[in-house]
Structure formats: C-alpha cells, structure tokens
Design an enzyme around this catalytic site. Structure first.
Site, mmCIF file in Angstrom:
data_model
loop_
_atom_site.group_PDB
_atom_site.id
_atom_site.type_symbol
_atom_site.label_atom_id
_atom_site.label_comp_id
_atom_site.label_asym_id
_atom_site.label_seq_id
_atom_site.Cartn_x
_atom_site.Cartn_y
_atom_site.Cartn_z
ATOM 1 N N PHE A 78 15.339 -28.960 -36.348
ATOM 2 C CA PHE A 78 14.809 -30.275 -36.708
ATOM 3 C C PHE A 78 15.945 -31.264 -36.901
ATOM 4 C CE2 PHE A 78 11.427 -27.469 -38.282
ATOM 5 C CZ PHE A 78 10.302 -28.093 -37.763
ATOM 6 N N ASP A 79 15.789 -32.449 -36.338
ATOM 7 C CA ASP A 79 16.627 -33.569 -36.744
ATOM 8 C C ASP A 79 16.209 -33.949 -38.166
ATOM 9 O OD1 ASP A 79 18.361 -35.808 -36.587
ATOM 10 O OD2 ASP A 79 16.637 -37.068 -36.106
ATOM 11 N N LYS A 80 17.100 -34.626 -38.897
ATOM 12 C CA LYS A 80 16.751 -35.001 -40.268
ATOM 13 C C LYS A 80 16.074 -36.368 -40.311
ATOM 14 C CE LYS A 80 18.849 -36.606 -44.563
ATOM 15 N NZ LYS A 80 18.733 -38.042 -44.228
#
Length: 717
Positions: free
Chosen positions: A407-409
């Site tokens: 996941f990107d943040k």
C-alpha cells in the site's frame, strides 16, 4: 440511443467483440459482450479462426453492427457466436415451439400406440415433419449451410442427426429432438441474457436529455450528446446526472452507487464533483459540465468493461483450444461407430448408425464453452456493481493468487488531506482568533487544515493588515497593532523563539509524524497546531480482511519514517518501507515478489505508476473521474474503500471455484452420456437433454456470481 436500442446493440455479437475499442466522442453503444458457444468453426471470431476469413467477415457483417451502434435501427441477432454457433436468430418464437412440441408428442404417441400399418406410419411421419418445420426449420437450414462450408457446430450436428434419424425410421425421435432443442435454446438464451444485461444496464443509467441553461438564461431540454464543456446543467430532485460536472449552485445528497459502489448517498455542495449516471436524491442542483458525452466516468467504465471482454481469461482460452479439437474428434468417433463397428464388432447397421447419431447430438461442447465466459462476465458485473472495475478476465482469475499487497500511504492508507489533530496555547487568549484569521488568508494545505479545524468563527475575526507569505516558512501580518507569525519550526528558530517548553510540546506531536505549526507574537510562541494526514475509515478493517485471507500487507511510502510508522501501526501493518522515491518503490515491489510470490500494489495511480506497473496486479484507489488511474492499473477501485482489495481477492476465488465446478459438470455429463451412447443405452432425446441440460446447468451456476458476495469468512476460499 434509447435503452432498448442500446441493449439490442449490446446483445449483437460480431467480430468487433475481439477488436480494440477506438476512442470516440459519441455516446458509446453497449459493451459487445461475447458469450460464444461452439465457435470452433473456421471463419468465426474464435481464437482458432483463420485471420483472412475473420477480416473478410468483419468487413461484411460488421457493417450492420456499426450501423446499429450509430442509431436506433439495429440487427437483433442473438447468436452465441459467428457462423454455426447457437444461432438464436434461427430459432422460432414460443408459440411455434409449443406447436412443434405438440406435433412431436403426437408423432411419438402414434409410433407407440398406433397399429403397424402404412397409414399410421405416414401420419406419424407427417406429424414429425410438421414438428421439425415448426420448431427447427431455421436450425436445420443453418446446419445445412454450415455443412456446405465444412463447419461442425451444433446446427450442423443437429441437421445430420435429424436427417439420419428420419432415414433409419426414427422419425418420432427426430421430431422430439428438434423441438426439445429449440425449447432448451430459448431457455438458455434468456439465462445468458442475464449476464449480458448485468453490465449492459449501465447504459440506462445516463439520461439521453439534459436541461441546459442558454445564453438568454432560459432552461432548455437538449440531447446529452449536444451539451458542451462549460455548459450549466440543472438536475432536478430524483433525476439522474447526465454528464460529469461540478456543483455551481445548491446542496443535495447524491446516490453514487452506480459509479463508486458506495451504498450511502454522498452530500454535495458548491464545487463538489458529480458523475454521469448518479442519482440526485433531495434538492435541485446546478453544475458546470467538465466532461462531454463519450468522456464521462461512466463512459470510461463501459469502455473498460468492453475492453475487458475483448481479452479472454486464461481458462477461457484453454477451453476454446480444447473445444476446437473436441468436436471434430467426436465427429470422427461417430463416423467410426457408424461404419467400422458393424464390420469389426458385428453390430447391426441401423443400431450402429443410431448410436453414431446420438454421439453427434452429444458432441457439441456447448456447456464447456459456455462455462467460462458466462462465469467471467458475471464476475466482472458483480465487481462493477461494487465499484470495482477489473480490466480483464485475466486479472479476475489471477487475483486469487495474491500473497502480498503493498500500500502507498498518502491518499491510500490515509485520506491524503491534512487535518488539525492537536493544539496547545501558551498564555494568549487571542491565539485562537488570530490563528484563524491568518490561516484563512493562506492557500497552503496546512494553513487550510488549521482554519478548518479551528471551526467556524465566533463573531467577527480580527482584521489582518500587511499580510505576507514566506515560502518554506509560513505567513505573517499585523493584528491589533501587533506583528503575528504563523510558521514552521525553522522560522521559529530563525526568529530566536525556540525554547525548551516549545521543544517539548512539539516533540510529542512530531514523534507521531505530525506536522507542527507555531503562532508567535511579541518575541514568544503563543500556540502550536499539529496537523496530520488521517487514516481512512476502512483502513483497519481492510488490513484485517487481507490477513484473514492469508495475504501480507506492506506499506511503501515516500513519506518520512515517523509518519509512516504511525500510520502503519494505526492500520495494523507491520512491515514499512519509508522515504522511497517512485523508482525505489518499483524495486521494493520486485523484492516483495521474490519473497512472497504474487504481489499487488495499491496506490493513487499517478506517482505510483512504476510500482503499479511492476506489481503482478495494480489497484488504483479513489479513481472516480481520473484518466491516469484508468490507464495505469489493472483493477480500479472507483471509491476510496480499501476493503475492495480483499473483496476482489474473494471474488476471484469464488470465480475460480465456479469455473472448476462448471468445467467438471460439463465434462462429466458429456463423458457419462458418451459412454452410454457407445453402450447403446442413450437415446437421441436423452442426448439433447444431456447437451442442453449441461449448458443450462453451467449457465445457472455461472450466474450465481451476480449474487451479493457472501459475508466475510463464508465462501471466501
């Protein structure tokens, strides 16, 4: 195009089903979903077709389809495939089928109960011929044409079987076989149509007319295709939004489930985005058009679904290759049974020919070929209903193998919008109002978050004089005769205002990855404000659902370590890699693939493009209205709900289950009746029931994918 014309165009299946879709400015016709059955003949559009023949066919028959898509006139062709597939256009209506069944039943009764004399035989044969003419003339003619072309689809096999049965005196069975075949085909047509219409119904969401304000200020109803960018459109309560736009007047709640899959209505006010096909629930809205007809979010969804159907899933390609060999092989076996068995095994000639004819009826792999596209189309439709746009059957099948999700943040695990999460005052009662007055004058995201977080003003705000912004530091201005500064740590140090008290207060917030802004006046810091990018509401549940599926969640972010660790801990993610540039994320995905196996990436589809491309499956989050996400990712989550990632995996696993069940059903029933036919225990009408019954079974089983997903923990695996 009206909804009937759209669905008719959508139902038409021609060679363009397997050709790329060119962008167009016109409102698109329905997705041309291919549910081909028995398309193994040369010259059709199956993968085994001769390219030259396919090109010639497309330049001919395809013209009718192009015309259908351009206007209201259409060719209503329900064939499952080109050439000699199940050509539903050759089938009679229900009344003729019913009459044919009655005539076939009469022929059977005369054969069973009548005396063995030529008048009764002649009467029975006439009834049988009437039954075939009523129920199967179109199929018979189609079969003869296919035989002339050397094609071995179901129509050709039925024509041979019926002719042979009549020739050896089995005219009652020939009549019943043709009538039952027509009946089963009509039933199957209705069942398969459900899968088509499940996605085709998207077309009916976007209204054909729009209420547009003219230059004279008057409102006029015009075709949605004539509305230009920048026009002002009015949407009445209970009406659907005709095009994409942004609200210019009014407030209301809008049901966006058709685009995002979100079940709750979304509040809309000035400046908020509206999507074509969504439903205005409460009050009148006016909007400025931001996407013309053919370029709306709904249009792109329909085109993406259409493109997804143009690329066959791995299981479907495998089944097509098998079917291309299977039908000729069984036809050859039938010829051997009819010719060789009497010579070598001593079978009676009429008995051997009858068994061969039964084999021909069973031979068409319709159930097998139908088992995959119906299931895949139903799975894609079920996903689209939930706001998950899967861009091909391959991704729907492969998602079940995901072992890790990165996941990107910012914008994925978090909302991507900073909010005020903490504040402290150091002895100034005026700090709140002054901070609000300064923050409202700034367009910086942190200042805007502070202004929003401080809430509505209580009375008039103090006047700010000589307001200035210092790049990389903050803003300042004169308020009440004093110079006030709203800025970051660096500016406070430069002004010599940094003390141990301020350091201690700031450190507590910075340890949690928050951005701290300070308000200073008269040589001292008077207040601090902590701003942070907050977790998405569904992030914790989404991570938990992935873990329950045996999938490892990881965070890959360009943000600094403290902020990344804080967000990851809150979401329940153990593994974090921070301070990554886009190319570093790509390398991290490659490393995760070696460690875990199939790895997916979930990001915003813009600066995560290299990682999304490297991942086995890329998920673009919050993509409603963004072209970049549509182009980059393999799966597009049309809203911001992270739980859709786990839902995609569960849907993929369900799809695989149904595909395996359908293939096992189709092959099992075929093998059983092939054995019975060779043993002389199967009749022709039993063969029809075996063939069409298996087809109906796999279609009905595939359509189960359209039902609501079972609760988590039930049917996920």
């Amino acid at each position: 195009m009206d909804s009937n014309g759209a669905i008719a165009a959508f139902n038409r299946v021609d060679c363009k089903d397997f050709m790329p879709v060119e962008p167009t400015t016109a409102r698109p016709a329905g997705p041309r979903i291919s549910l081909s059955c028995c398309s193994t003949e040369d010259g059709g559009c199956a993968s085994t077709a001769n390219p030259a023949r396919r090109s010639a066919k497309c330049s001919g028959e395809g013209d009718a389809s192009v015309g259908a898509h351009a206007g209201h006139e259409h060719v209503h062709d329900h064939s499952h495939g080109d050439g000699d597939g199940h050509d539903h256009s050759a089938l009679p209506g229900w009344a003729r089928i019913g009459a044919g069944l009655l005539a076939a039943t009469g022929a059977e009764l005369l054969h069973l109960l009548g005396p063995d004399t030529w008048p009764w035989h002649t009467g029975g044969m006439l009834l049988a011929a009437v039954a075939i003419l009523l129920a199967g003339l179109g199929v018979y003619q189609s079969g003869v044409r296919s035989l002339v072309r050397g094609q071995l689809g179901i129509s050709a096999l039925m024509a041979v079987a019926v002719t042979g049965a009549f020739a050896i005196g089995q005219w009652p069975e020939a009549a019943m076989v043709m009538a039952l075949y027509a009946l089963a085909e009509r039933i199957e047509e209705g069942a398969v149509g459900r899968a088509r219409h499940a996605i085709g119904a998207l077309l009916a969401l976007s209204p054909d007319q729009a209420e547009v304000q003219g230059a004279d200020g008057q409102w006029r109803s015009v075709p949605a295709t004539d509305v230009a960018l920048g026009d002002t459109v009015r949407i009445r309560p209970g009406g659907r939004v005709p095009l994409d736009g942004s609200v210019t007047r009014g407030t209301s709640a809008v049901d966006e489930s058709s685009v995002t899959g979100e079940s709750l209505a979304v509040d809309k006010a000035l400046g908020d985005a509206l999507f074509a096909g969504t439903l205005n629930a409460h009050a009148e809205l006016e909007m400025r058009v931001t996407a013309a007809s053919g370029h709306t979010t709904l249009d792109r969804i329909i085109r993406a679904v259409e493109d997804a159907q143009a690329t066959r899933a791995p299981t479907q390609r495998l089944v097509d290759r098998f079917a291309a060999v299977y039908t000729p092989a069984v036809f050859a076996i039938a010829v051997l049974v009819a010719v060789v068995a009497p010579l070598l095994l001593g079978w009676a000639w009429l008995d051997a020919i009858y068994r061969a004819l039964v084999l021909l009826v069973i031979a068409c792999p319709c159930a097998l070929v139908l088992s995959t596209p119906v299931t895949v189309v139903s799975g894609l439709a079920a996903a689209a209903r939930r706001g998950i746009l899967i861009k091909g059957g391959a991704w729907l099948e492969q998602a079940r193998g995901i072992r890790a999700v990165a996941f990107d943040k910012t914008g994925t695990i978090t909302t991507g919008r900073p909010v005020l999460v903490g504040q402290s005052a150091f002895g100034s009662d005026a700090a709140h109002d002054v901070a609000l007055a300064l923050a409202r004058r700034s367009d910086h995201p942190v200042s805007q978050a502070i202004a929003l977080g401080l809430g509505p003003q209580q009375g008039a705000l103090p006047e700010v004089i000589d307001f200035t912004a210092q790049a990389g530091r903050g803003v300042e201005g004169w308020v009440g005769g004093e110079r006030w500064t709203l800025g970051n740590r660096r500016w406070m140090r430069e002004l010599g205002l940094w003390t141990e008290t301020v350091e201690a207060a700031a450190a507590e917030h910075e340890a949690q990855g928050r951005s701290v802004t300070f308000l200073a006046e008269r040589g001292a810091v008077r207040a601090l404000f902590a701003v942070a990018d907050t977790l998405r509401p569904q992030a914790i549940a989404a991570v938990a659902e992935l873990r329950a599926l045996g999938i490892t969640p990881i965070m890959l972010t360009g943000d600094h370590g403290a902020a990344a660790q804080t967000a990851a801990r809150a979401a329940g993610i153990d593994e974090v890699q921070a301070d990554l540039l886009p190319e570093h994320k790509q390398g991290a995905i490659a490393a995760l693939q070696k460690l875990h196996g199939m790895t997916a990436m979930a990001g915003d589809g813009i600066n995560d493009a290299p990682a999304l491309a490297q991942a086995d499956i890329g998920f673009a989050m919050g993509a409603a209205g963004t072209d970049v996400a549509m182009e980059t990712a393999d799966v597009v989550i049309m809203n911001d709900d992270l739980r859709r990632v786990a839902e995609t995996v569960r849907l993929s696993r369900r799809t695989h289950q149904v595909l395996v069940q359908n293939i096992a059903l189709a092959l099992g029933i075929k093998l059983l009746f092939l054995a019975l036919a060779l043993a002389g225990q199967a009749t022709m009408w039993m063969a029809v029931f075996a063939d069409m019954g298996a087809s109906l079974l796999v279609v009905a089983n595939g359509l189960r994918m359209l039902r609501a997903e079972p609760a988590q923990g039930q049917g996920a695996h």
